[in-house]
Design a protein around this motif. Structure first.
Motif, mmCIF file in Angstrom:
data_model
loop_
_atom_site.group_PDB
_atom_site.id
_atom_site.type_symbol
_atom_site.label_atom_id
_atom_site.label_comp_id
_atom_site.label_asym_id
_atom_site.label_seq_id
_atom_site.Cartn_x
_atom_site.Cartn_y
_atom_site.Cartn_z
ATOM 1 N N GLY A 455 0.929 -1.285 0.114
ATOM 2 C CA GLY A 455 0.076 -0.017 -0.223
ATOM 3 C C GLY A 455 0.836 1.290 -0.017
ATOM 4 N N THR A 456 2.347 1.138 -0.136
ATOM 5 C CA THR A 456 2.924 2.372 -0.147
ATOM 6 C C THR A 456 3.871 2.144 -1.370
ATOM 7 O OG1 THR A 456 5.210 1.439 1.099
ATOM 8 C CG2 THR A 456 3.278 2.240 2.335
ATOM 9 N N TRP A 457 4.863 3.120 -1.420
ATOM 10 C CA TRP A 457 5.567 3.264 -2.727
ATOM 11 C C TRP A 457 7.160 3.228 -2.146
ATOM 12 C CZ3 TRP A 457 2.991 2.457 -6.875
ATOM 13 C CH2 TRP A 457 1.728 3.162 -6.799
ATOM 14 N N THR A 458 7.227 2.746 -0.816
ATOM 15 C CA THR A 458 8.660 3.083 -0.193
ATOM 16 C C THR A 458 9.263 1.692 -0.101
ATOM 17 O OG1 THR A 458 7.759 4.749 1.119
ATOM 18 C CG2 THR A 458 9.759 3.644 1.933
ATOM 19 N N ASP A 459 10.629 1.779 -0.357
ATOM 20 C CA ASP A 459 11.412 0.638 -0.554
ATOM 21 C C ASP A 459 11.666 0.078 1.089
ATOM 22 O OD1 ASP A 459 11.980 1.210 -3.011
ATOM 23 O OD2 ASP A 459 14.140 2.030 -2.783
ATOM 24 N N SER A 460 11.887 -1.181 1.141
ATOM 25 C CA SER A 460 12.065 -1.703 2.635
ATOM 26 C C SER A 460 13.150 -2.959 2.671
ATOM 27 C CB SER A 460 10.884 -2.315 3.037
ATOM 28 O OG SER A 460 10.864 -3.005 4.159
ATOM 29 N N LYS A 461 13.976 -2.818 3.657
ATOM 30 C CA LYS A 461 15.071 -3.795 3.811
ATOM 31 C C LYS A 461 14.501 -4.982 4.452
ATOM 32 C CE LYS A 461 17.822 -0.829 5.243
ATOM 33 N NZ LYS A 461 17.311 0.497 5.238
ATOM 34 N N ILE A 462 13.386 -5.130 5.077
ATOM 35 C CA ILE A 462 12.890 -5.993 5.714
ATOM 36 C C ILE A 462 11.189 -6.429 5.193
ATOM 37 C CG2 ILE A 462 14.142 -5.529 7.673
ATOM 38 C CD1 ILE A 462 11.468 -4.220 8.853
ATOM 39 N N PRO A 463 11.093 -7.458 5.282
ATOM 40 C CA PRO A 463 9.629 -7.956 5.026
ATOM 41 C C PRO A 463 8.317 -7.214 5.450
ATOM 42 C CG PRO A 463 10.961 -10.094 5.547
ATOM 43 C CD PRO A 463 11.560 -8.594 5.798
ATOM 44 N N LEU A 464 7.583 -7.081 4.509
ATOM 45 C CA LEU A 464 6.347 -6.258 4.601
ATOM 46 C C LEU A 464 5.279 -7.203 4.148
ATOM 47 C CD1 LEU A 464 7.148 -2.545 3.540
ATOM 48 C CD2 LEU A 464 7.283 -3.660 6.184
ATOM 49 N N THR A 465 4.161 -7.046 4.954
ATOM 50 C CA THR A 465 2.975 -7.787 4.302
ATOM 51 C C THR A 465 2.356 -7.230 3.300
ATOM 52 O OG1 THR A 465 2.814 -8.915 6.571
ATOM 53 C CG2 THR A 465 0.764 -9.175 5.155
ATOM 54 N N VAL A 466 1.882 -8.185 2.262
ATOM 55 C CA VAL A 466 1.051 -7.583 1.249
ATOM 56 C C VAL A 466 -0.408 -7.415 1.467
ATOM 57 C CG1 VAL A 466 0.209 -8.174 -1.193
ATOM 58 C CG2 VAL A 466 2.524 -8.443 -0.543
ATOM 59 N N VAL A 467 -0.950 -6.238 1.165
ATOM 60 C CA VAL A 467 -2.194 -6.023 1.837
ATOM 61 C C VAL A 467 -3.296 -6.560 0.855
ATOM 62 C CG1 VAL A 467 -1.499 -4.006 3.070
ATOM 63 C CG2 VAL A 467 -2.530 -3.826 0.682
ATOM 64 N N ASP A 468 -4.619 -6.718 1.576
ATOM 65 C CA ASP A 468 -5.830 -7.128 0.631
ATOM 66 C C ASP A 468 -5.481 -8.425 -0.194
ATOM 67 O OD1 ASP A 468 -6.937 -4.751 1.605
ATOM 68 O OD2 ASP A 468 -6.214 -3.570 -0.056
ATOM 69 N N LEU A 469 -4.683 -9.318 0.190
ATOM 70 C CA LEU A 469 -4.745 -10.291 -0.855
ATOM 71 C C LEU A 469 -5.481 -11.465 -0.444
ATOM 72 C CD1 LEU A 469 -2.798 -11.307 -3.143
ATOM 73 C CD2 LEU A 469 -1.001 -12.120 -1.644
#
Length: 846
Positions: A455-469
């Motif tokens: 839900g963002t456009w920001t890079d991440s060096k750690i895992p983030l959960t995909v929303v609405d899946l």
């Protein structure tokens, strides 16, 4: 990129911090101790616990946690039988009249829940095959590669138009192809070189049929701009760009429709397509490659810019189970679980500790055995190893290796924060995604086009959960039953809760009348209502021998302490965690055998249980892989064993984590034993499981309460705040793991209760509110405590599970939030909640 479609649904792989005795993942934990207080549990990928603040009456806290894998999204292929046996969950079902004990697979999410089953990642976009046969994609959509009829980038999943029976998908640089259950192929996206195989060179923002491939295809894989299909005859057909002869048709002409490779009239098992080269695994277990060989990616020991025809890959000592190709490197998984790579190595993507290109296979450092899944990306590579841990190496400019930095790695590095374990893995150009043991998808790395799906456009060096899946499938045209008709019995006004406990995917509470009610997942009978039907509202536990004074919800089992000082348990019993001398599941309470009279507390972990005796000693039963039972062995036990090494120690409270156990002593110290994968024992070095019990560093006195999770432990210190230790998210602002207790910073008041979940920890504050830190169910990470919306008190207890949290008010009212796939929030739905909601059947609180 991963060949699609050769196999069936993905093999469930045990998550990180899990062991052969554990199922796909651990999710909550809960504990019980003395001083009756309230108990609550949350489902959050691996931790669940209840922390209890000193109170006068008997307090029972039950803490449990759960612990709970692009080419192409598909079922992992070629796994050794021994590996599959160690990774596929085989829980037992409780026998009823006329039945014999069996060991069925764990029930998947309820039929109404649509969830991802496999992944594929392109340059800056990602796609997931869904359990209903559809496909959802997110990220870059410049060429229509998301398949939703538009060309607008999106940072959350959208449905691909018109797909209902997809078995696997494979992604190229900017195009996607899907293999249907009937053996046909459909493609969409970029088509300048004929990548879609429909005889044209025009992009398409929705699926089109590949000419001549309406049936008969068993596997597909896409390179950057070409795709190949394995036929049921063992032959091979390819289409798309052909600059280096990668289509294998003896030409360099691009093809907009599939052409046969004359080298293979049969004998092809799988295919892998890279940037300008193609490899196949033969039915005999060997590999052949052709096309661009600028970096030695064909693996035949020589360097030739363009090499035709196909050559055998050399120097592999064992049968090849899988091949993966992308960019300009190729890797192979061999029998025995070893990993080998060859080709371009500028960023260390071959994993051999160097940055020198290799013309023939070289062993990946530290991965000579135990590899379950291997996946090559553009300039980085990842491997799933036994236990569900994910390790990555190579280019890391955007943090796509997931180890928290942007440093390139020439040897495998462990991906952090994956407490749910990896089932499937997909690698794009600068990002990586995994399908976890809870059927969620997490991504990290570059997010310039929304390819992380958070839900963002920001890079991440750690895992983030995909929303609405994950969502509920649309209802059929059959009239929808009334809400009352679909719910379990309504709670009457007298059933006010006095304590709560949250397990892996279920929640239980003791009522003011001494009954027990549970709701959520019921795959193994853990709700105790005599069925295996999931419940979205509370139902009565049947058959308790006496009124209950405490309840402890574990992984997939539950236990209750009665007023007579006895313990009864129900649910899953694969490791003997019910304590009645067998390993047969039970849908109703059964008495634990061999406990002395007058038990004072109970706590349920993922697959073990511990109880506190009237003489302040500890007895445990169930799984014992990490010596968590404390009897000096690593042997499972279906009856209670006394924990040794506590001579002369008066124990006041027990807290069971995933594969470890901690006790609070009457002197105010803490002792722990069992697994120490992340320093959760507070004494032993990382990965040094241990017994006998040892004191937690620096906590010789002054501790008022403790709470355990999957691999993190926290303590409330009298007049000194909260300290945590173990796996990440310790609340000190660093996000780092520590085997020594660190102070939680920025709490707005004194903590009166605390709950440790899988990725989050929550504290109830003396002023009446609640604060949490760690992974936020709505996305992002909070390294310092943040206030929970709508929890202003007066509340008396809090509990955190794997992916949900609950609080209990002084008048017996409960609120929960977080993941709700199985109805564990008790609000009558299976809708996830970002803010607290009341139980659906709550009585009229006074």
């Amino acid at each position: 990129m991963r060949p699609a479609g050769r196999n069936d649904p993905p093999v469930k792989i045990l998550p990180r911090f899990s062991h052969p005795e554990k199922r796909g993942r651990k999710e909550e934990g809960e504990w019980i101790g003395i001083d009756m207080k309230i108990k609550i549990r949350l489902p959050l990928i691996l931790l669940l616990l209840i922390l209890l603040a000193g109170c006068g009456t008997l307090k029972i806290n039950v803490d449990f946690r759960n612990t709970p894998v692009s080419g192409v999204a598909e079922i992992p292929s070629g796994l050794p039988e021994s590996s599959v046996a160690a990774l596929v969950s085989t829980p037992t079902a409780s026998p009823t009249a006329g039945e014999s004990a069996a060991t069925p697979e764990r029930a998947a999410p309820t039929p109404e829940t649509v969830h991802p089953v496999a992944l594929a990642a392109g340059r800056n976009f990602t796609c997931a095959v869904m359990s209903n046969g559809g496909v959802r994609c997110w990220g870059d959509n410049e060429h229509g590669q998301l398949g939703n009829g538009l060309r607008v980038n999106t940072n959350h999943p959208v449905n691909v138009i018109g797909l209902t029976d997809v078995k696997a998908v494979t992604t190229g640089w900017a195009h996607v192809c899907a293999l249907t259950a009937g053996g046909g192929v459909k493609c969409w996206g970029y088509n300048a070189n004929g990548e879609l195989g429909n005889g044209k060179n025009v992009d398409s923002n929705k699926p089109v049929d590949v000419q001549g491939l309406a049936s008969g295809v068993v596997a597909i894989d896409s390179g950057d701009d070409h795709t190949c299909a394995v036929m049921s005859s063992g032959g091979l057909k390819c289409w798309g760009i052909n600059t280096y002869g990668q289509l294998g048709d003896w030409t360099k002409d691009a093809r907009s429709v599939p052409v046969d490779s004359p080298w293979f009239g049969g004998g092809v098992a799988d295919v892998q397509a890279g940037w300008g080269h193609t490899c196949v695994r033969t039915t005999a277990g060997w590999a052949k490659c052709w096309g661009n060989n600028q970096y030695g990616q064909l693996g035949f020991g020589k360097l030739t810019d363009i090499h035709l025809p196909a050559e055998d890959v050399v120097d592999l000592s064992a049968k090849i189970l899988d091949v993966t190709a992308d960019g300009s490197q190729t890797c192979a998984l061999i029998a025995g679980g070893g990993a080998y790579c060859w080709g371009n190595n500028r960023y260390g993507q071959l994993g051999d500790g160097t940055t020198q290109k290799q013309y023939a296979p070289v062993a990946v450092a530290g991965l000579s055995t135990g590899v379950i899944r291997l996946e090559a990306g553009w300039n980085h590579t990842c491997a799933v190893v036994s236990g569900g841990e994910l390790r990555c190496w190579g280019w890391n400019y955007f943090g796509q290796l997931g180890e928290g930095t942007t440093l390139n790695r020439s040897t495998p590095a462990r991906v952090q924060y994956l407490t749910d374990g990896a089932m499937d893995v997909a690698l794009g150009w600068g990002h990586t995604c995994v399908l976890t043991g809870l059927d969620a998808v997490k991504c990290w790395g570059s997010n310039s086009s929304g390819q992380l799906g958070d839900g963002t456009w920001t890079d991440s060096k750690i895992p983030l959960t995909v929303v609405d899946l994950i969502f509920e499938a649309p209802l059929t045209k059959t009239p929808k039953p009334t809400q009352t008709a679909t719910r379990a019995p309504t709670v009457v006004a007298s059933r006010v809760f006095v304590s709560l406990s949250a397990g892996l995917n279920h929640t239980c509470g003791v009522t003011s009348s001494g009954g027990v009610m549970c709701w959520g997942d019921n795959s193994f009978g853990e709700l105790g209502d005599g069925t295996k039907t999931n419940r979205t509202v509370p139902v009565d536990v049947v058959g308790l021998p006496d009124v209950a004074i405490a309840v402890a919800a574990g992984g997939e089992h539950t236990c209750a302490l009665t007023a007579s000082g006895e313990v009864s348990c129900w649910g899953k019993n694969e490791f003997g965690q019910l304590g009645e001398g067998t390993t047969s599941d039970s849908r109703i309470p059964v008495m634990v055998k061999g406990l002395p009279a007058g038990m004072r507390g109970v706590d349920a972990g993922y697959n073990h249980t511990c109880a506190l005796t009237s003489t302040e000693q500890v007895m445990c039963w169930g799984g014992n892989l990490a010596a968590q039972l404390g009897d000096g062995t690593r042997t499972n036990s279906s009856v209670p064993k006394q924990a040794t090494g506590l001579n002369g120690v008066e124990v006041s409270f027990i807290a069971t984590g995933d594969l470890y156990t901690c006790v609070l002593t009457k002197a105010g110290g803490v002792k722990c034993w069992g697994e120490s994968s992340a320093g959760q024992l507070g004494s032993r070095p990382f990965n040094k499981d241990g017994y006998p019990p040892e004191d937690v560093f620096g906590l010789s006195g002054g501790v008022a309460a403790i709470s355990t999770g999957a691999s993190r432990t926290c303590a409330i210190i009298r007049d000194a705040g909260v300290k945590c230790w173990g796996f990440y998210f310790l609340g000190d602002g660093t996000g780092r793991s520590s085997r020594e207790p660190v102070d939680v910073a920025n709490l707005s008041g004194g903590a009166v209760d605390i709950g440790v979940g899988a990725d989050q920890t929550c504290a109830l504050i003396s002023g009446g509110g609640a604060q949490c830190w760690g992974f936020n169910p709505g996305g992002g990470v909070d390294l310092f405590p943040v206030s929970v919306v709508g929890v202003h008190g007066p509340w008396k207890a809090i509990a955190a599970g794997s992916h949900h949290t609950c609080v209990l008010s002084v008048d017996g009212r409960a609120k929960c939030w977080g993941r709700n796939w199985y109805g564990q929030l008790g609000d009558g739905t299976t809708i996830n909640r970002d803010t607290p909601v009341d139980l659906a059947t709550a009585p009229p609180w006074k």
